[in-house]
Design a protein around this motif. Sequence first.
Motif, PDB file in Angstrom:
ATOM      1  N   GLY A   1      -1.393  -1.400   1.923  1.00 27.90           N
ATOM      2  CA  GLY A   1      -2.875  -1.255   2.226  1.00 27.90           C
ATOM      3  C   GLY A   1      -3.747  -2.123   0.974  1.00 27.90           C
ATOM      4  O   GLY A   1      -3.080  -2.834   0.262  1.00 27.90           O
ATOM      5  N   VAL A   2      -4.961  -1.907   1.077  1.00 30.15           N
ATOM      6  CA  VAL A   2      -5.798  -2.513   0.001  1.00 30.15           C
ATOM      7  C   VAL A   2      -5.624  -2.199  -1.505  1.00 30.15           C
ATOM      8  O   VAL A   2      -5.042  -1.025  -1.592  1.00 30.15           O
ATOM      9  N   ASP A   3      -5.709  -3.062  -2.471  1.00 25.66           N
ATOM     10  CA  ASP A   3      -5.614  -2.839  -3.951  1.00 25.66           C
ATOM     11  C   ASP A   3      -6.617  -2.638  -4.517  1.00 25.66           C
ATOM     12  O   ASP A   3      -7.467  -3.437  -4.817  1.00 25.66           O
ATOM     13  N   LEU A   4      -6.944  -1.387  -4.718  1.00 25.11           N
ATOM     14  CA  LEU A   4      -8.452  -1.167  -5.389  1.00 25.11           C
ATOM     15  C   LEU A   4      -8.136  -0.448  -6.728  1.00 25.11           C
ATOM     16  O   LEU A   4      -8.920   0.537  -7.422  1.00 25.11           O
ATOM     17  N   SER A   5      -6.882  -0.538  -7.290  1.00 25.33           N
ATOM     18  CA  SER A   5      -6.423  -0.089  -8.703  1.00 25.33           C
ATOM     19  C   SER A   5      -7.358  -0.295  -9.726  1.00 25.33           C
ATOM     20  O   SER A   5      -7.936  -1.414  -9.881  1.00 25.33           O
ATOM     21  N   TYR A   6      -8.018   0.824 -10.331  1.00 28.24           N
ATOM     22  CA  TYR A   6      -9.040   0.810 -11.685  1.00 28.24           C
ATOM     23  C   TYR A   6     -10.397   0.307 -11.061  1.00 28.24           C
ATOM     24  O   TYR A   6     -10.970   0.092 -12.081  1.00 28.24           O
ATOM     25  N   ASP A   7     -10.701   0.276 -10.037  1.00 23.34           N
ATOM     26  CA  ASP A   7     -12.206  -0.005  -9.465  1.00 23.34           C
ATOM     27  C   ASP A   7     -12.755   0.967  -9.738  1.00 23.34           C
ATOM     28  O   ASP A   7     -12.855   2.350  -9.477  1.00 23.34           O
TER      29      ASP A   7
END
Length: 265
Positions: free
Chosen positions: A174-180
């Motif tokens: 899925g989407v990558d929202l790492s550290y957002d």
Amino acid sequence: MSLPVLPVLSSDCSQCSGLCCVLLPFSKDDGFKVSKSGGTPCANLAGDDSCGIHDTLRRDGWVGCTRFECFGAGQHVTRVTYAGASWRDQSDLGEMAAVLSVVRGLHEMLLHLRTATRRAPDVVPDGLVDEIVALDHADPVTLLTADVDDLHARVGGVLREASARVRGDSAGAGVDLSYDDLAGQDLRGRDLRRATLRGAVLIRADLRGLALDDTDLLGVDLRDADVRGTDLSAALFLTQPQVNGTRGDAATVLPDGMDRPGHWT
């Protein structure tokens, strides 16, 4: 891969000597009613090392206590590392605090490696868990001189590989929202299945009704996130302290073996 016998990875305050209440510092800014320095006993600590206001912590302004989880490090340090000795018997509380921190980190690594082994067989290399368990049973000097940073880096690589395997690698993930920074955002319209949110800030985020199947939640700040009706049963690397900080209800679905926080209604 079968895991060796692991230490208990959840807190049992009845087998501890109140280590977190004495050795650890805490601050009003982190949800505690007062601030105190490490090595100073909390004013609510009773003579038998129990908490005098355990049943009313949130109501009395000690939210930070309800979010904390030692992953079993408290009782392990008390019963194993120091062979049953209390903090009251120690001349060097700084050493004991440092040992508690190291053991808590080891237990958290073991917790996540257990998840990785269950969800992504063959990803965890032979001997890694045994190495951590052996160190976990070492004496204070060995614990404090071990290269825990190297161990943490190696475990981190394993967890990243396990996450990619479970989420479908690059093609199916899925989407990558790492550290957002997603603090306060309404995420109800987002498809977060198989996403990676690791390290993201979701303070007060609205996750109501979402399914977080195979969603990587490693290190996510979920304080006051709204998870009413959210399905967290198949989320990756979710921990009890993360859950303890959220707002859920009877419709929130948790992974097997995880406790429902008492403040949920």
